[in-house]
Structures are given as structure tokens and as C-alpha cells.
Scaffold this motif. Structure first.
Motif, PDB file in Angstrom:
ATOM      1  N   ARG A   6       0.838  -1.198   0.000  1.00 37.48           N
ATOM      2  CA  ARG A   6       0.000   0.000   0.000  1.00 37.48           C
ATOM      3  C   ARG A   6       0.879   1.257   0.000  1.00 37.48           C
ATOM      4  N   GLY A   7       2.040   1.212   0.632  1.00 36.01           N
ATOM      5  CA  GLY A   7       2.932   2.364   0.647  1.00 36.01           C
ATOM      6  C   GLY A   7       3.477   2.690  -0.740  1.00 36.01           C
ATOM      7  N   TYR A   8       3.683   1.647  -1.570  1.00 33.77           N
ATOM      8  CA  TYR A   8       4.163   1.890  -2.949  1.00 33.77           C
ATOM      9  C   TYR A   8       3.062   2.386  -3.875  1.00 33.77           C
ATOM     10  N   LEU A   9       1.808   2.043  -3.571  1.00 33.12           N
ATOM     11  CA  LEU A   9       0.697   2.370  -4.472  1.00 33.12           C
ATOM     12  C   LEU A   9      -0.025   3.649  -4.090  1.00 33.12           C
ATOM     13  N   THR A  10       0.180   4.217  -2.954  1.00 35.13           N
ATOM     14  CA  THR A  10      -0.503   5.448  -2.549  1.00 35.13           C
ATOM     15  C   THR A  10       0.409   6.649  -2.779  1.00 35.13           C
ATOM     16  N   PHE A  11      -0.218   7.838  -2.904  1.00 31.78           N
ATOM     17  CA  PHE A  11       0.495   9.097  -3.123  1.00 31.78           C
ATOM     18  C   PHE A  11       0.219  10.032  -1.952  1.00 31.78           C
ATOM     19  N   THR A  12       1.183  10.864  -1.677  1.00 33.61           N
ATOM     20  CA  THR A  12       0.959  11.924  -0.690  1.00 33.61           C
ATOM     21  C   THR A  12       0.251  13.087  -1.345  1.00 33.61           C
ATOM     22  N   ARG A  13      -0.139  14.107  -0.521  1.00 35.66           N
ATOM     23  CA  ARG A  13      -0.854  15.250  -1.077  1.00 35.66           C
ATOM     24  C   ARG A  13       0.046  16.001  -2.059  1.00 35.66           C
ATOM     25  N   LYS A  14       1.319  16.208  -1.747  1.00 38.59           N
ATOM     26  CA  LYS A  14       2.210  16.932  -2.660  1.00 38.59           C
ATOM     27  C   LYS A  14       2.398  16.159  -3.965  1.00 38.59           C
ATOM     28  N   GLU A  15       2.478  14.844  -3.839  1.00 37.69           N
ATOM     29  CA  GLU A  15       2.647  14.054  -5.078  1.00 37.69           C
ATOM     30  C   GLU A  15       1.410  14.123  -5.952  1.00 37.69           C
ATOM     31  N   ARG A  16       0.228  14.140  -5.344  1.00 33.58           N
ATOM     32  CA  ARG A  16      -0.995  14.269  -6.149  1.00 33.58           C
ATOM     33  C   ARG A  16      -1.050  15.623  -6.837  1.00 33.58           C
ATOM     34  N   TYR A  17      -0.681  16.696  -6.103  1.00 35.11           N
ATOM     35  CA  TYR A  17      -0.665  18.026  -6.722  1.00 35.11           C
ATOM     36  C   TYR A  17       0.345  18.073  -7.883  1.00 35.11           C
ATOM     37  N   GLY A  18       1.464  17.430  -7.674  1.00 34.52           N
ATOM     38  CA  GLY A  18       2.469  17.424  -8.753  1.00 34.52           C
ATOM     39  C   GLY A  18       1.972  16.711 -10.005  1.00 34.52           C
ATOM     40  N   VAL A  19       1.289  15.565  -9.818  1.00 35.17           N
ATOM     41  CA  VAL A  19       0.741  14.826 -10.975  1.00 35.17           C
ATOM     42  C   VAL A  19      -0.315  15.648 -11.687  1.00 35.17           C
ATOM     43  N   LEU A  20      -1.192  16.284 -10.939  1.00 31.16           N
ATOM     44  CA  LEU A  20      -2.232  17.118 -11.573  1.00 31.16           C
ATOM     45  C   LEU A  20      -1.617  18.280 -12.331  1.00 31.16           C
ATOM     46  N   LEU A  22       1.342  18.377 -13.757  1.00 30.41           N
ATOM     47  CA  LEU A  22       1.932  17.860 -15.003  1.00 30.41           C
ATOM     48  C   LEU A  22       0.871  17.543 -16.051  1.00 30.41           C
ATOM     49  N   LEU A  23      -0.246  16.968 -15.636  1.00 31.33           N
ATOM     50  CA  LEU A  23      -1.339  16.700 -16.585  1.00 31.33           C
ATOM     51  C   LEU A  23      -1.876  17.981 -17.177  1.00 31.33           C
ATOM     52  N   LEU A  24      -1.990  19.039 -16.333  1.00 37.75           N
ATOM     53  CA  LEU A  24      -2.475  20.324 -16.830  1.00 37.75           C
ATOM     54  C   LEU A  24      -1.523  20.906 -17.866  1.00 37.75           C
ATOM     55  N   LEU A  25      -0.215  20.788 -17.626  1.00 31.09           N
ATOM     56  CA  LEU A  25       0.752  21.296 -18.612  1.00 31.09           C
ATOM     57  C   LEU A  25       0.679  20.522 -19.924  1.00 31.09           C
ATOM     58  N   ILE A  26       0.511  19.199 -19.833  1.00 32.90           N
ATOM     59  CA  ILE A  26       0.413  18.394 -21.062  1.00 32.90           C
ATOM     60  C   ILE A  26      -0.802  18.795 -21.882  1.00 32.90           C
ATOM     61  N   ILE A  27      -1.925  19.019 -21.225  1.00 30.96           N
ATOM     62  CA  ILE A  27      -3.140  19.407 -21.942  1.00 30.96           C
ATOM     63  C   ILE A  27      -2.968  20.777 -22.585  1.00 30.96           C
ATOM     64  N   ILE A  28      -2.331  21.713 -21.865  1.00 27.84           N
ATOM     65  CA  ILE A  28      -2.141  23.062 -22.424  1.00 27.84           C
ATOM     66  C   ILE A  28      -1.252  23.009 -23.664  1.00 27.84           C
ATOM     67  N   PHE A  29      -0.125  22.281 -23.592  1.00 26.69           N
ATOM     68  CA  PHE A  29       0.776  22.205 -24.754  1.00 26.69           C
ATOM     69  C   PHE A  29       0.159  21.432 -25.905  1.00 26.69           C
ATOM     70  N   PHE A  30      -0.789  20.555 -25.627  1.00 31.53           N
ATOM     71  CA  PHE A  30      -1.456  19.808 -26.689  1.00 31.53           C
ATOM     72  C   PHE A  30      -2.480  20.678 -27.427  1.00 31.53           C
ATOM     73  N   ILE A  31      -3.158  21.568 -26.686  1.00 32.23           N
ATOM     74  CA  ILE A  31      -4.207  22.397 -27.291  1.00 32.23           C
ATOM     75  C   ILE A  31      -3.631  23.681 -27.879  1.00 32.23           C
ATOM     76  N   LEU A  32      -2.516  24.141 -27.371  1.00 33.29           N
ATOM     77  CA  LEU A  32      -1.974  25.433 -27.758  1.00 33.29           C
ATOM     78  C   LEU A  32      -1.735  25.589 -29.260  1.00 33.29           C
ATOM     79  N   PRO A  33      -1.223  24.591 -29.982  1.00 37.19           N
ATOM     80  CA  PRO A  33      -0.988  24.791 -31.424  1.00 37.19           C
ATOM     81  C   PRO A  33      -2.246  25.101 -32.228  1.00 37.19           C
TER      82      PRO A  33
END
Length: 340
Positions: A6-20, A22-33
Motif C-alpha cells: 500500500r505504501g508503494y501504491l498510494t500518493f501523498t498530497r504533494k505528489e498528487r498536486y504534482g501529478v495534476l 503535469l497533466l495540466l501542462l500536457i493538456i495546455i501544450f497539446f491544445i496550444l498549437p
């Protein structure tokens, strides 16, 4: 254990914010062109009309050129038809004889000499394909030409021969008699016969010495045709691994020696004495057996296993009982084997 997984499969609050993030940046760079997509803009009417006018001029010039070629072709055909009709109408012109070169006159000239239109066109096609009349007698070869027409045309044939080999020159032949002054005419022309010059280059045939395949060194081998330093060292190395040659054909088994080269050197190969290095199959190890070019690892293993199961060999012929040994291989290998 489950806590560790369970320790390997769960994320902390900072890790969840970091993943979100990164996903937001990927979506922005995908739509920007799509927002900065280049627009072709409005069409320039002036440039479009200019290009259209150039295309029209090009097609017009092509059409005019084709039209001009057709007009010239039609004009040539019309002139030829008019001349042909005039010749057919004027019987006197058809029978008018003149000196001519059959390789140079036109179709209408043949008709003026009295030939049919079909015959004249056949001659014209023959000349266009590269044919030539070398002499007046070649007129007999014309298909459909009657003997009467040939007899009428033959006296007027004059074939021009521009190449030097066809030009006539004085010839006389000098006869070397005792007084060295007699001269004989040949065909009413004279030509001095010059003595035949000796050939500038003489062909020499190189003779190679005989080579003893069991005692020659690399220098002697290199002197043979097609054998260089590398092939000579390979032959000597193969001879050492075999333990000597008992046939000259064994040289052809050398690695990298072409068969054409072997056929060149074969007449010069000799065996003056045969002294082979033999292997005792009762005492030889697997490594010694495998070092021989004719013995592969499977055969060496079979010899060792047979010796362990049945004891020592009493004769070399017992090797024929092995599954890996056939008659042809045994005949090649037999001179190198012994039983002590």
C-alpha cells in the motif's frame, strides 16, 4: 506485507498536486498549437491572374508548336504528292536517264528513272534503316526489280566512295631478284610492297618450377600463379594442421583458395616424399583429435566414448562402427590415424 505494498501504491498530497500539475501542462501544450495555427490568408487576385495568364501562354505555345509541325509535315507530303503526280503524268520524265548515286537520290528520282512507286519507297526505307549500296551489282538484290530495269540502270550508277579505304591509289610490287632491279606490274597499277614490320610486343610465356607440397616454404608457394603471401601462409598452416599431404588435391581444401587458382597451380604440384604425422586413437585426448581438420567435435567425442565403453581400439578399421564415421571420411582420415 500489505502495508508495504500500500505504501508503494498510494500518493501523498504533494505528489498528487504534482501529478495534476503535469497533466495540466500536457493538456495546455497539446491544445496550444490549434490557437496559433497558420492561416493561408486571402488569395491575391493579381498574382492569381498573372499565374493563370502564364499557364495560358504556355499551353498556347505548345499548341502552336504542334500545329506548326503538323503544317510542315503536311507541306512535305503535299510537295511529294505533287511531284509524284507530275512524274506519273509525264511519261518522258519517267524514262529520263541520268547518272546517279543510289545512296543519295530521293524517292522521286527513282520514279523518274522508271521504277514503280512501291519499289522507290522500299529503297527509301532500306536507306533510312542504315542500308547502303557498296557497288552497282547490289541493285540485283532489290526485291521486285526486273532484269530489264537492272540492265537499264546499271550503266548510270556512280557510287561515291569518300572513305580512304575506297580511294584508288597507285600500286606497284617490287620483286627482289638477284639484280634487285626488276619491277612487275600488277593490274596496270603499281604499289610498293614494304617489308612486314616485326611485332612491337612479343608474348612471353612464363614457366613455373615444380613445387613439393610437403616441403616448400612460403617463398616457393608465392612464386606460383595466383598465390600471394596470404594464400601461401594459409596453405602451410593447413599442411601443418593436417600433418602433411598425401595427395596434391588436398591443397584445394585450403580455406580461401579459389578453384580457378588451384587449377592453375595444379600442373606444378608434386609429392616427392610422404611423411605424415599420425594420431594414436588410443591415447589421444579430445583436444588433440579436434585439432585435426578432418575430425569434428562430434566424431572426437564418439571416439573417446567408444574407448571408455569398449576399451582400446585394436585396429583403425573399428572406427567404421561409429555412427559419425562414413566410408569417404574414413578413407581421407585413415592415413593420419594409428593404433599403438
Amino acid at each position: 506485507m500489505w502495508e508495504t505494498i500500500r505504501g508503494y501504491l498510494t500518493f501523498t498530497r504533494k505528489e498528487r498536486y504534482g501529478v495534476l500539475f503535469l497533466l495540466l501542462l500536457i493538456i495546455i501544450f497539446f491544445i496550444l498549437p490549434y490557437f496559433f495555427k497558420h492561416s493561408p490568408g486571402d488569395r491575391d487576385p493579381e498574382a492569381y491572374n498573372k499565374m493563370k495568364e502564364e499557364v495560358r501562354k504556355f499551353e498556347s505555345s505548345r499548341f502552336d508548336s504542334s500545329k506548326e509541325n503538323n503544317r510542315q509535315r503536311y507541306t512535305r507530303q503535299k510537295i511529294f504528292s505533287e511531284e509524284l503526280n507530275q512524274l506519273k503524268a509525264d511519261k518522258y520524265a519517267q524514262l529520263h536517264m541520268f547518272y546517279f548515286d543510289p545512296n543519295k537520290i530521293r524517292t522521286t528520282d527513282w520514279i523518274r528513272l522508271g521504277l514503280q512507286e512501291r519499289q522507290a519507297l522500299t529503297i527509301q526505307r532500306y536507306l533510312e534503316k542504315g542500308g547502303r549500296f557498296q557497288k552497282a551489282e547490289d541493285l540485283k538484290k532489290l526485291y521486285g526489280l526486273h532484269s530489264a530495269d537492272y540492265e537499264r540502270l546499271f550503266p548510270f550508277v556512280r557510287i561515291s566512295r569518300s572513305p580512304p579505304e575506297f580511294q584508288s591509289r597507285p600500286r606497284y610490287e617490287k620483286i627482289y631478284a638477284d639484280d634487285r632491279s626488276a619491277v612487275r606490274k600488277t593490274d596496270s597499277l603499281f604499289h610498293e610492297r614494304s617489308p612486314i614490320p616485326e611485332p612491337r610486343f612479343r608474348r612471353t610465356v612464363k614457366i613455373y618450377s615444380e613445387t613439393d607440397v610437403n616441403h616448400s616454404d612460403s617463398v616457393v608457394w608465392s612464386a606460383l600463379p595466383g598465390i600471394g603471401e596470404k594464400l601461401a601462409s594459409r596453405i602451410i598452416h593447413f599442411r601443418e594442421k593436417l600433418g602433411g599431404f598425401y595427395q596434391t588435391d588436398q591443397v584445394s581444401e585450403t580455406f580461401g583458395l579459389p578453384d580457378t587458382t588451384f587449377q592453375k597451380i595444379k600442373p606444378y604440384l608434386r609429392i616427392h616424399s610422404v611423411t605424415l604425422r599420425q594420431i594414436d586413437i588410443n591415447t589421444a585426448t579430445k583436444e588433440i583429435l579436434m585439432s585435426h581438420p578432418y575430425i569434428r567435435w562430434s566424431l572426437a567425442r564418439s571416439i573417446i566414448e567408444y574407448r571408455l565403453q569398449h576399451g582400446s581400439f585394436h585396429s583403425v578399421n573399428e572406427l567404421l562402427q561409429l555412427a559419425q564415421m562414413d566410408a569417404s571420411l574414413f578413407e581421407k582420415l585413415k592415413p593420419y590415424l594409428m593404433v599403438n
